[in-house]
Design an enzyme around this catalytic site. Structure first.
Site, PDB file in Angstrom:
ATOM      1  N   GLU A   1      -5.696  -5.221  10.379  1.00 26.96           N
ATOM      2  CA  GLU A   1      -4.688  -4.188  10.594  1.00 26.96           C
ATOM      3  C   GLU A   1      -4.979  -3.446  11.897  1.00 26.96           C
ATOM      4  O   GLU A   1      -5.797  -2.513  11.909  1.00 26.96           O
ATOM      5  CB  GLU A   1      -4.706  -3.185   9.436  1.00 26.96           C
ATOM      6  CG  GLU A   1      -4.354  -3.798   8.108  1.00 26.96           C
ATOM      7  CD  GLU A   1      -3.689  -2.766   7.213  1.00 26.96           C
ATOM      8  OE1 GLU A   1      -2.577  -3.041   6.760  1.00 26.96           O
ATOM      9  OE2 GLU A   1      -4.271  -1.694   6.992  1.00 26.96           O
TER      10      GLU A   1
ATOM     11  N   LYS B   1       0.143   4.227  -0.313  1.00 25.55           N
ATOM     12  CA  LYS B   1      -0.502   5.432   0.236  1.00 25.55           C
ATOM     13  C   LYS B   1      -0.257   6.618  -0.717  1.00 25.55           C
ATOM     14  O   LYS B   1      -0.197   6.410  -1.927  1.00 25.55           O
ATOM     15  CB  LYS B   1       0.000   5.710   1.645  1.00 25.55           C
ATOM     16  CG  LYS B   1      -0.042   4.457   2.522  1.00 25.55           C
ATOM     17  CD  LYS B   1       0.133   4.709   3.971  1.00 25.55           C
ATOM     18  CE  LYS B   1       0.215   3.370   4.689  1.00 25.55           C
ATOM     19  NZ  LYS B   1       0.064   3.488   6.121  1.00 25.55           N
TER      20      LYS B   1
ATOM     21  N   SER C   1       3.126  -2.470  10.257  1.00 28.19           N
ATOM     22  CA  SER C   1       4.583  -2.499  10.433  1.00 28.19           C
ATOM     23  C   SER C   1       5.178  -3.869  10.121  1.00 28.19           C
ATOM     24  O   SER C   1       6.133  -4.312  10.761  1.00 28.19           O
ATOM     25  CB  SER C   1       4.968  -2.045  11.848  1.00 28.19           C
ATOM     26  OG  SER C   1       4.555  -0.710  12.052  1.00 28.19           O
TER      27      SER C   1
ATOM     28  N   GLY D   1       2.209   2.033  10.585  1.00 26.65           N
ATOM     29  CA  GLY D   1       3.150   3.148  10.430  1.00 26.65           C
ATOM     30  C   GLY D   1       3.864   3.531  11.712  1.00 26.65           C
ATOM     31  O   GLY D   1       4.510   4.568  11.785  1.00 26.65           O
TER      32      GLY D   1
ATOM     33  N   GLU E   1      -6.827   4.504   7.708  1.00 19.48           N
ATOM     34  CA  GLU E   1      -6.601   5.932   7.461  1.00 19.48           C
ATOM     35  C   GLU E   1      -7.836   6.573   6.838  1.00 19.48           C
ATOM     36  O   GLU E   1      -8.138   7.735   7.067  1.00 19.48           O
ATOM     37  CB  GLU E   1      -5.344   6.128   6.587  1.00 19.48           C
ATOM     38  CG  GLU E   1      -4.084   5.899   7.406  1.00 19.48           C
ATOM     39  CD  GLU E   1      -2.894   5.403   6.618  1.00 19.48           C
ATOM     40  OE1 GLU E   1      -2.882   5.506   5.385  1.00 19.48           O
ATOM     41  OE2 GLU E   1      -1.951   4.891   7.267  1.00 19.48           O
TER      42      GLU E   1
ATOM     43  N   ASN F   1       0.869  -1.169   0.000  1.00 20.07           N
ATOM     44  CA  ASN F   1       0.000   0.000   0.000  1.00 20.07           C
ATOM     45  C   ASN F   1       0.911   1.224   0.000  1.00 20.07           C
ATOM     46  O   ASN F   1       1.483   1.573   1.022  1.00 20.07           O
ATOM     47  CB  ASN F   1      -0.893  -0.011   1.254  1.00 20.07           C
ATOM     48  CG  ASN F   1      -1.703   1.258   1.385  1.00 20.07           C
ATOM     49  OD1 ASN F   1      -1.806   2.044   0.440  1.00 20.07           O
ATOM     50  ND2 ASN F   1      -2.280   1.469   2.558  1.00 20.07           N
TER      51      ASN F   1
ATOM     52  N   HIS G   1      -9.531   1.008   4.658  1.00 16.46           N
ATOM     53  CA  HIS G   1      -8.259   1.190   5.361  1.00 16.46           C
ATOM     54  C   HIS G   1      -8.476   2.127   6.552  1.00 16.46           C
ATOM     55  O   HIS G   1      -9.264   3.070   6.484  1.00 16.46           O
ATOM     56  CB  HIS G   1      -7.210   1.775   4.410  1.00 16.46           C
ATOM     57  CG  HIS G   1      -5.837   1.753   4.978  1.00 16.46           C
ATOM     58  ND1 HIS G   1      -5.377   2.720   5.844  1.00 16.46           N
ATOM     59  CD2 HIS G   1      -4.821   0.860   4.841  1.00 16.46           C
ATOM     60  CE1 HIS G   1      -4.140   2.425   6.210  1.00 16.46           C
ATOM     61  NE2 HIS G   1      -3.780   1.303   5.610  1.00 16.46           N
TER      62      HIS G   1
HETATM   63  C1  PEP Z   1      -0.894  -0.061   5.900  1.00 17.98           C
HETATM   64  O1  PEP Z   1      -0.956   1.116   5.622  1.00 17.98           O
HETATM   65  O2  PEP Z   1      -1.763  -0.822   5.486  1.00 17.98           O
HETATM   66  C2  PEP Z   1       0.215  -0.535   6.723  1.00 17.98           C
HETATM   67  C3  PEP Z   1       0.172  -1.737   7.201  1.00 17.98           C
HETATM   68  O3  PEP Z   1       1.245   0.362   6.938  1.00 17.98           O
HETATM   69  P1  PEP Z   1       2.656   0.038   7.635  1.00 17.98           P
HETATM   70  O4  PEP Z   1       3.151  -1.232   7.034  1.00 17.98           O
HETATM   71  O5  PEP Z   1       3.513   1.213   7.303  1.00 17.98           O
HETATM   72  O6  PEP Z   1       2.385  -0.112   9.092  1.00 17.98           O
END
Ligand code: PEP
Length: 250
Positions: A166, A11, A212, A172, A96, A9, A94
């Site tokens: 998630e 972003k 992460s 992040g 976000e 992803n 997601h």
């Molecule tokens: C994501 O945005 O779906 C995600 C898992 O981000 P990160 O790997 O940076 O935590």
């Protein structure tokens, strides 16, 4: 055997030049991958990514989709528009989007249905906030989110859906859920799918972990029996890191 799926992803990162470069770097590193490989790029990079990924095993994904077929929805993109761009997967729900753009369980469900209707596959995200985890509401939250997101979805349609667990506090932040915690919560999600669609569907639906996940922890996470893939943010922006996640078994 379920085929794992690792999706990047991106972003709101990468312009056209960066997209071309990153895909050109990733492609040779993942060409022998056993899992499905997807990159979910910004709308404006879709065409560049499609061309760059031509002839590779990298599939094209988008990061959001509107529920209406067309109309007065300034700034939105329809599922048919994505399908026309040869998009295969779209991320829906997601955290976000839930956090910053008012996404609700109901709109996640509407977006999912619109994407499926246009022939897209969906990466459907659920996950609890830190406060919800601390007040021991993780199971309740992911159960509600999964149930609402899959409302009125058929068993046949479920085959086109990949779920992604998630935990919001792990996205992040560099803070990963322990592999055991991730596994346990995914088990809860799978139970919801079983209740809604039956045992066989629950067994075959793929559920990713995201939060992460990186070159260092991918192998351990992917070794967990409930984890069928990863949704990768930060680590998907560096070819070598992303490739290491994709090749977690190597
Ligand atoms: C994501 O945005 O779906 C995600 C898992 O981000 P990160 O790997 O940076 O935590």
């Amino acid at each position: 055997m379920k085929r794992p799926i690792i999706a990047g992803n991106w972003k709101m990162n990468n312009n056209k030049e960066g997209t071309k470069k990153l895909i050109a770097e990733i492609a040779p590193l993942v060409k022998d991958a056993e899992c499905e490989v997807v990159v979910c790029v910004p709308f404006t990079d879709l065409e560049t990514a499609r061309k760059a990924a031509r002839g590779t095993n990298i599939q094209l994904g988008a990061q959001n989709v509107h529920w209406a077929e067309k109309g007065a929805f300034t700034g939105e993109i329809s599922a048919d528009m994505l399908a026309e761009m040869k998009v295969k997967y779209v991320i829906v729900g997601h955290s976000e989007r839930r956090q910053y753009f008012g996404e609700t369980d109901a709109t996640v469900n509407m977006r999912t249905k619109a994407a499926l209707k246009a022939g897209l596959k969906v990466i459907l995200c659920v996950g609890e906030l830190l406060s919800e985890r601390e007040s021991k509401k993780t199971a309740e939250v992911v159960t509600r989110q999964t149930t609402e997101a899959l409302k009125d979805i058929t068993k046949q349609e479920l085959k086109k859906i990949v779920l992604a667990y998630e935990p919001v506090w792990a996205i992040g932040t560099g803070r990963t859920a322990t592999s055991q915690d991730a596994n346990d919560t995914i088990k809860v999600i799978r139970k919801v799918v079983r209740k809604l669609f039956g045992r066989a569907a629950a067994q075959s639906v793929r559920i990713q972990y995201g939060g992460s996940m990186n070159a260092k922890n991918a192998k351990e996470l992917m070794a967990m029996p409930q984890i069928d893939g990863g949704l990768i943010g930060g680590a998907s922006l560096k070819a070598e890191d992303f490739a290491k996640v994709v090749n977690f078994n190597a």
